[in-house]
Design a protein around this motif. Structure first.
Motif, PDB file in Angstrom:
ATOM      1  N   ARG A 186       0.621  -1.282   0.167  1.00 18.89           N
ATOM      2  CA  ARG A 186       0.163  -0.289  -0.255  1.00 18.89           C
ATOM      3  C   ARG A 186       0.661   1.517   0.355  1.00 18.89           C
ATOM      4  NH1 ARG A 186      -5.106   1.470   1.485  1.00 18.89           N
ATOM      5  NH2 ARG A 186      -5.639  -0.706   2.619  1.00 18.89           N
ATOM      6  N   LYS A 187       1.986   1.373   0.743  1.00 24.07           N
ATOM      7  CA  LYS A 187       2.958   2.212   1.104  1.00 24.07           C
ATOM      8  C   LYS A 187       4.036   3.065  -0.682  1.00 24.07           C
ATOM      9  CE  LYS A 187       7.112   2.206   3.344  1.00 24.07           C
ATOM     10  NZ  LYS A 187       7.969   2.427   4.521  1.00 24.07           N
ATOM     11  N   SER A 190       1.320   3.569  -3.504  1.00 24.95           N
ATOM     12  CA  SER A 190       1.023   5.361  -3.180  1.00 24.95           C
ATOM     13  C   SER A 190       2.087   6.173  -3.642  1.00 24.95           C
ATOM     14  CB  SER A 190       0.400   5.470  -1.956  1.00 24.95           C
ATOM     15  OG  SER A 190       0.404   6.557  -1.573  1.00 24.95           O
ATOM     16  N   SER A 193       2.711   5.921  -7.215  1.00 24.05           N
ATOM     17  CA  SER A 193       1.596   6.268  -7.765  1.00 24.05           C
ATOM     18  C   SER A 193       1.652   8.050  -8.340  1.00 24.05           C
ATOM     19  CB  SER A 193       0.490   5.652  -7.361  1.00 24.05           C
ATOM     20  OG  SER A 193      -1.042   7.098  -7.470  1.00 24.05           O
ATOM     21  N   SER A 216      -4.588   1.903 -11.423  1.00 25.23           N
ATOM     22  CA  SER A 216      -4.804   2.474  -9.890  1.00 25.23           C
ATOM     23  C   SER A 216      -5.462   1.309  -9.400  1.00 25.23           C
ATOM     24  CB  SER A 216      -6.582   2.694 -10.658  1.00 25.23           C
ATOM     25  OG  SER A 216      -7.246   1.718 -11.017  1.00 25.23           O
TER      26      SER A 216
END
Ligand SMILES: [Zn+2]
Length: 218
Positions: A186-187, A190, A193, A216
Motif C-alpha cells: 500500500r505504501k 501510493s 502512483s 489504479s
C-alpha cells in the motif's frame, strides 16, 4: 543500470544450474536471458560492480553463482553483493517451513567470498540508488529506488512481482508475513502512483516494466 560509473544489477535470478525435471517441479521456465541480455548491452559478468539482492530466496540469488567443476563460485567475480543483515541471518538458519526457499550452499559461498556487504535497514548503496527494508515477503526483503536519466525506477522485488499484485489483497504462498506485505505494498503503490515511477515486475514473463501512473489501486 549504469549509475555514477558503476554497473549495478538488482537480483540475479534463478541461474542455470537446474535440471529440466527440477524446473518442472518448481514451475519455473528455463532461465536463459540474464547473461544474454547483459551481452546484448555489451557487458560481461565481470563488468558488474554491484549486485543488490532484494532477498536471498534461491530464485533471486541463485544466478549469482556458477558451478565450476565441483566448486560453486561467484559469477560476477568483481562485484560486491548487498544484502540486509536480517535476511542473511535468516537465510543461514531458516524455519523448517521455509528451508526450501533458500539454498544453504549458495548463501555460504556468497558469505565466504568476502564480497558481501551487509546492511542494516534503509541505505544509499551508490549515488541515486537507495534501498528500503520492507520485510514481509521474507525477514530482510528490501526494495530499490534508482534515479536514472529517464526518471525514477522502482524495483519492488517480491512485494509486487507480477501485475496481479497491483491490488491490496493478492499475496503469495511464500510470503512470510502477509499483513506486512500488504501494508508495504500500500505504501509503495501510493508513492509510485503519486510520483509516476516506472516499476519493474521481477516475475512478469512479459512487459516487466510498467509505468505505474497508468494503473489504479483496487
Ligand atoms: Zn521470494
Amino acid at each position: 543500470m549504469h549509475i555514477d560509473g558503476k554497473y549495478i544489477l538488482i537480483d540475479a535470478g534463478l541461474g542455470a544450474r537446474w535440471t529440466t525435471d527440477e524446473l518442472d517441479l518448481l514451475d519455473f521456465e528455463r532461465p536463459r536471458r540474464m547473461l544474454k541480455n547483459l551481452n546484448a548491452l555489451g557487458l560481461r559478468a565481470e563488468d558488474i560492480d554491484i549486485v543488490i539482492f532484494s532477498h536471498l530466496h534461491y530464485d533471486h540469488s541463485g544466478g549469482a553463482l556458477v558451478q565450476v567443476g565441483k566448486t560453486l563460485a561467484l559469477l560476477f567475480t568483481n562485484a560486491v553483493y548487498y544484502v540486509q543483515r536480517r535476511e542473511l541471518e535468516y537465510a543461514l538458519n531458516p524455519d523448517p517451513a521455509h528451508i526450501h526457499d533458500y539454498q544453504q550452499k549458495d548463501v555460504n559461498t556468497l558469505l565466504s567470498s568476502g564480497q558481501m556487504r551487509i546492511i542494516d535497514g534503509d541505505c544509499e548503496i551508490a549515488n541515486d540508488v537507495k534501498v528500503f527494508l520492507t520485510g514481509g515477503h521474507s525477514p530482510g526483503h528490501q526494495v530499490v529506488i534508482a534515479q536514472l536519466p529517464g526518471g525514477e525506477v522502482f524495483y519492488p522485488g517480491d512485494i509486487i512481482s507480477v501485475k496481479q499484485h497491483l491490488d491490496l489483497q493478492t499475496t503469495m504462498v511464500y510470503d512470510m508475513d502477509r499483513a506486512r506485505v500488504l501494508s508495504e505494498r500500500r505504501k509503495w503503490l501510493s508513492a509510485a502512483s503519486l510520483a509516476g515511477w516506472r516499476m519493474i515486475l521481477c516475475h512478469a514473463y512479459r512487459n516487466p516494466v510498467l509505468n505505474f501512473s497508468k494503473y489504479s489501486i483496487n
